[in-house]
Each structure stands twice: as C-alpha cells, then as structure tokens.
Design a protein around this motif. Structure first.
Motif, PDB file in Angstrom:
ATOM      1  N   GLU A  18      -2.462   4.244   7.870  1.00 20.80           N
ATOM      2  CA  GLU A  18      -2.857   3.625   9.137  1.00 20.80           C
ATOM      3  C   GLU A  18      -2.437   2.160   9.197  1.00 20.80           C
ATOM      4  O   GLU A  18      -2.063   1.643  10.253  1.00 20.80           O
ATOM      5  N   ASN A  19      -2.461   1.486   8.053  1.00 22.25           N
ATOM      6  CA  ASN A  19      -2.077   0.070   8.002  1.00 22.25           C
ATOM      7  C   ASN A  19      -0.594  -0.132   7.717  1.00 22.25           C
ATOM      8  O   ASN A  19      -0.146  -1.268   7.544  1.00 22.25           O
ATOM      9  N   LYS A  20       0.155   0.988   7.613  1.00 16.46           N
ATOM     10  CA  LYS A  20       1.610   0.962   7.493  1.00 16.46           C
ATOM     11  C   LYS A  20       2.105   0.157   6.289  1.00 16.46           C
ATOM     12  O   LYS A  20       3.089  -0.584   6.374  1.00 16.46           O
ATOM     13  N   VAL A  21       1.438   0.315   5.161  1.00 18.79           N
ATOM     14  CA  VAL A  21       1.907  -0.344   3.925  1.00 18.79           C
ATOM     15  C   VAL A  21       2.666   0.702   3.102  1.00 18.79           C
ATOM     16  O   VAL A  21       2.226   1.144   2.047  1.00 18.79           O
ATOM     17  N   ASP A  22       3.822   1.083   3.598  1.00 17.94           N
ATOM     18  CA  ASP A  22       4.566   2.213   3.039  1.00 17.94           C
ATOM     19  C   ASP A  22       4.903   2.048   1.566  1.00 17.94           C
ATOM     20  O   ASP A  22       4.936   3.015   0.813  1.00 17.94           O
ATOM     21  N   GLU A  23       5.162   0.801   1.128  1.00 19.91           N
ATOM     22  CA  GLU A  23       5.581   0.594  -0.256  1.00 19.91           C
ATOM     23  C   GLU A  23       4.478   0.907  -1.261  1.00 19.91           C
ATOM     24  O   GLU A  23       4.734   1.081  -2.456  1.00 19.91           O
ATOM     25  N   PHE A  24       3.221   0.980  -0.799  1.00 18.81           N
ATOM     26  CA  PHE A  24       2.101   1.271  -1.693  1.00 18.81           C
ATOM     27  C   PHE A  24       1.633   2.724  -1.602  1.00 18.81           C
ATOM     28  O   PHE A  24       0.695   3.112  -2.291  1.00 18.81           O
ATOM     29  N   ILE A  25       2.295   3.505  -0.781  1.00 22.34           N
ATOM     30  CA  ILE A  25       1.840   4.883  -0.539  1.00 22.34           C
ATOM     31  C   ILE A  25       2.648   5.841  -1.411  1.00 22.34           C
ATOM     32  O   ILE A  25       3.844   6.026  -1.207  1.00 22.34           O
ATOM     33  N   VAL A  26       1.981   6.422  -2.397  1.00 22.30           N
ATOM     34  CA  VAL A  26       2.634   7.342  -3.324  1.00 22.30           C
ATOM     35  C   VAL A  26       1.953   8.711  -3.229  1.00 22.30           C
ATOM     36  O   VAL A  26       0.803   8.865  -3.630  1.00 22.30           O
ATOM     37  N   PRO A  27       2.644   9.712  -2.697  1.00 23.09           N
ATOM     38  CA  PRO A  27       2.043  11.046  -2.599  1.00 23.09           C
ATOM     39  C   PRO A  27       2.006  11.720  -3.974  1.00 23.09           C
ATOM     40  O   PRO A  27       2.949  11.626  -4.749  1.00 23.09           O
TER      41      PRO A  27
END
Length: 436
Positions: free
Chosen positions: A30-39
């Motif tokens: 939701e906060n669009k911090v893509d670099e911290f999102i690890v599936p």
C-alpha cells in the motif's frame, strides 16, 4: 514481453496463489516500497547434475504450494466452497541439455469435494463426505480454474475403491461424470501396485498414454526457438496428495524426461541413443524426487513421506518399511496432539483469521483444553494398566487378589472406553477458523 515482465518489482512477478506472506506485505504494498517487498513461497527446490551421453546436464525440480486452502494434514481436507483444494501443489521438472531447455509440469491437490476426517484418537479416523447442495458447483469451479490456467486436464485418482476411501472415490467419480471437458481416471494404487510392484504404474500410463503425449512438454533450442509447448497437465491425488501421489508423479516425470531427450537428439541428428537409463543418472533423478516428497510431506503432515524407498529403489525395502512405520506413528501423534495449534498459527499468519480486539478470544473456553486433558487421561490409563499388571501377578495367591485384578482390569477398560469416546475433545483442534 518477457523483458517487460522481468522489469517489474519482484512481488509483482510472483503468482499471488503461492505467496505465503501476502497478508504481512499488504501495508508495504500500500505504501509502494517495492524494494522492501520480498514474496515468500513454500514448497521444494531440488537440483542435480546429470551426465547424459557424456554431456553435462542440469535437472531442476521446483514445487510451489498454494495458499488458498492452507493447513495441516487432518484439519484441511478436500475443497472449500470456492473450489480451492487443500495441499494444492504445482511441480515443474526442468532440464538443460546440450543447449536445449525443457520442462514438464504436473499438479496435485486434495479431492475437490466437501469432506472431512476429524482426528479422534483413532489411527485412521473415519472419512465423512459433507452433504451440500453446492458440491457440483464446487467441483466445477475447481476444474474450470485448472482448465483456464493449464489447458487440458487428466484427473488421476489414486484412492482405494473399498472402505471409506471407496465411498470418497465413488462420490468423486460421480461428480466427474458431469464434467465432459475433463478426463477422469481412477487407479487403485494399493490394489494395482501392492506394497512393492512399482512398475505396475505402467498400467496407468498405458491408459492415459495418448492424452499424455498430446499434452506434451515445453521445449526450446539454444537459440531461443520454441519447439513445443505443454498444453495440459495431469492432476494427481490420493487421500493426502503425498505418498502415492509422489510415487506416481515421479514415474510420469521420468517418462516425459525420456520423451524430451529423444526429441532433442532427433532435432540434432545425434547418433546417440538419447534415453534416460544410466544407473548414476537414475539415482540422481530418484534422489531429487525423494527429497521433494519428504519436504512437501513435512510441510503438510509434519513427517517425511511414506513409500520413499519405492521412488528411490523401485521397490519396498525392510529399512524403508521401518522408516515408514516410524513416520506413521509420528504422524499419528502430531495429527492428534499438535496440529490444532499449528493450524491456528497458519490461519493467523496467512490472514485467514483477523484479530478483533473487541471480541472475546476463541481460546477462552469454559472447559479443559486438550493439552490439559491429554496428560490427565494418559496418567490415568498408565496408572490403571500398572496396577492391573501388579494385581495380575499376585492373582494366583488368593481369591482377594483375583477379585482386585478383575476390578482393576474393568476400571482400566472403562477408562479406555471413556477416553476413546471423548477422543475429539482430547485431541488438539484449531480454534480460529472452521473447516470450510
């Protein structure tokens, strides 16, 4: 198209069906911090080096476990009303050989009916099919999703045709008659293969061979030219989609691997007889499938898979039977006394259960918890058996000792009957979410 897809953030590349931490990542997304999102995915990853025709080749086995009906072996069976099934796993076998790249995909999943198998201290709890007016719709939804994703489907059912499994087998076959777009094959694994006749799976292959060849596999040359695409999958199941399923999938994967190699050699006009028959290569192949089966089984049941030696050696061995016995006893304990808590943890982490601070805790009950009842019941039974044994040793001394023995034996038997009749209350059971 592939370059555009690879340029996306890693969490957008992941198939949401297999992302286990999706619930935890929602705020970051939701906060669009893509670099911290690890599936995170759960399943198995195996890799080995083969020497096919003296050429170094790499074989990879990847399995991904679906998140749509998460849970433990006994507390997540069958399907939910949306048609999602328990222990649904997508398995892809990839090969890199002489510049070629090929893959073969299979899926497994619980029987897509509404059914349950509630633990009650029995070694094999009774299967119960839930009567529901939407059952035909559940089955239709499940296979409609598979058809849209994978193409043609061959549904291979490996359950027994007698006893409780037979009732489930019959109910499944009855519903599948209503789906003309899906081929259904019932293969009684235990009756046809017994405990050790692994090669009897050829009977299954002979039955589906034409459709198996039509479904094909993916094949690409070193220059990136697409030679073949897989246009369908085999969906296999037994009761747990673990032991019998893993044996069957490994057998079909081996056949497909041979077909891929023969095609590759035909394309290069090779003089080699390009087949997958070498002892060393076969051992590596089997090792990958055994390890994969163990990892998937650990995730679902808490123990290694049964029948692993059949995959590894092509037959049942004495050591394998001993290992299977230990695993079966471990499953019994875990399923009855641990998996309820584990199921709650899975439901909580995955977001299937949302904590509401204004509602009372599901764990606040006006009765003993299973972790309290189990030690008490065990102590009473062990004490009763001990006293009975002591009095039996003295029974021949006088009439009073004989009467005491009879009374103790009767009391112990009564306690055992009481514990068995309240088995569902004594066993560990989930509190947060219902079965469906």
């Amino acid at each position: 198209m592939a370059d555009g897809w690879m340029s996306k953030p890693i969490w957008k590349q992941a198939d949401p069906r297999f992302v286990w931490n999706k619930n935890i990542l929602d705020d970051l997304i939701e906060n669009k911090v893509d670099e911290f999102i690890v599936p995170l995915l759960q399943g198995s990853f195996q890799m080995g080096e083969l020497k096919l025709n003296n050429l170094s080749s790499k074989i990879t086995l990847v399995s991904r476990r679906c998140t749509r009906r998460l849970g433990t072996r006994m507390w997540r069976r069958g399907a939910n009303l949306e048609g999602d099934t328990a222990n649904f796993i997508e398995t892809e076998q990839l090969l890199e050989y002489d510049g070629f790249k090929s893959s073969f995909l299979q899926v497994r999943g619980s029987i897509p009916l509404l059914w349950e198998q509630i633990v009650d201290l029995s070694y094999k709890p009774r299967l119960s099919i839930i009567e529901h007016e939407d059952t035909p719709l559940v089955v239709k939804r499940h296979f409609r999703d598979l058809l849209q994703r994978y193409g043609d489907i061959i549904a291979v059912d490996l359950t027994d045709k007698h006893g409780n499994e037979g009732l489930l087998n019959l109910a499944y076959a009855t519903e599948m008659e209503k789906l003309p777009d899906v081929r259904f094959v019932s293969f009684d694994f235990h009756q046809r293969c017994g405990d050790s006749n692994f090669e009897s799976l050829k009977l299954l292959y002979d039955e589906i061979a034409d459709d198996f060849v039509k479904q094909g596999y993916f094949l690409q040359t070193s220059e990136g030219e697409l030679i073949a695409e897989q246009n369908g999958v085999i969906r296999s199941n037994c009761i747990d989609c673990l032991d019998r399923t893993n044996v069957t999938q490994s057998y079909l994967a081996r056949i497909s691997l041979n077909q891929q190699l023969q095609r590759m050699c035909a394309l290069t006009s090779s003089d080699f007889n390009c087949t997958f028959t070498g002892d060393e290569d076969l051992e590596i192949f089997r090792h990958l499938w055994v390890n994969q089966g163990d990892e998937i089984s650990l995730e679902y049941s808490g123990t290694n898979a049964l029948k692993g030696d059949i995959v590894r050696y092509g037959k049942q061995t004495v050591s394998g039977m001993i290992k299977d016995g230990i695993s079966a006893l471990s499953r019994y304990y875990l399923n009855n006394f641990q998996d309820g808590v584990r199921q709650d943890a899975i439901d909580l982490i995955s977001g299937n259960y949302i904590v509401n601070g204004n509602s009372p805790s599901p764990f606040q009950l006006n009765k003993f918890e299973s972790r309290t009842l189990f030690p008490v019941a065990s102590a009473l039974l062990i004490g009763g058996l001990t006293v009975t044994s002591i009095t039996l040793n003295r029974a021949g001394q006088n009439a009073q000792s004989m009467i005491s023995s009879v009374i103790c034996a009767g009391a112990t038997a009564g306690m055992m009957a009481l514990v068995k009749s309240n088995g569902r209350q004594i066993c560990s059971r989930p509190r947060l979410c219902g079965l469906l």
